[in-house]
Design a protein around this motif. Sequence first.
Motif: not given
Length: 128
Positions: A55-60, A42-53, A10-14
Motif C-alpha cells: 500500500g505504499l504505491l498505487q497503480p495509476s 526482474g528485481h525492480m518489478d518485484d520491488a514495485l510489486d512489494e511496494l504496491t502490495r 516487511g520491506l525487503s532491502v530492494d
Amino acid sequence: MARGFFDTLGLSVDAESVYRVILREPKLRVEEIADRVQLLSGHMDDALDELTRLGLLQPSWERPGELHLIDPEISLTSLLASHEADLLQRQQAIAAGRAGVSELIAEYGSHNGSSRRPERAVRESMSL
C-alpha cells in the motif's frame, strides 16, 4: 529512518531502496529508479510489486503501467497500525496460551497431591 524500521514493516532491502528514491524524486520513471538503485528488471518489478502490495504505491487509473506514491504519512502509518494489530493478536494468543499452561500445571498438581511445580518434580525424580 533506520533499516530496522523498514524491516519491521516487511520491506525487503530492494523495496526499501526503491521506495527511498521514489520519496526523494517521485517524478522519476521506473527505468531511472532502477538505474539509481542498480536493480535488474526482474528485481525492480518485484520491488514495485512489494511496494504496491504493502500500500505504499498505487497503480495509476489514468495511465496504466504507472504507479503513484501514496502519501507516506497515510501509507506508513497504516502499515505500522496493521503490524501493531498483528502484534496485539499474537500477544493475546500468548496470554491465552500462558493461562492454559497455568491451568494444566494446576490440574497436574491437584491430581498428584503436589504443590511442587512440575519441572521441579521432574528434576527431583531424575536425581533419585
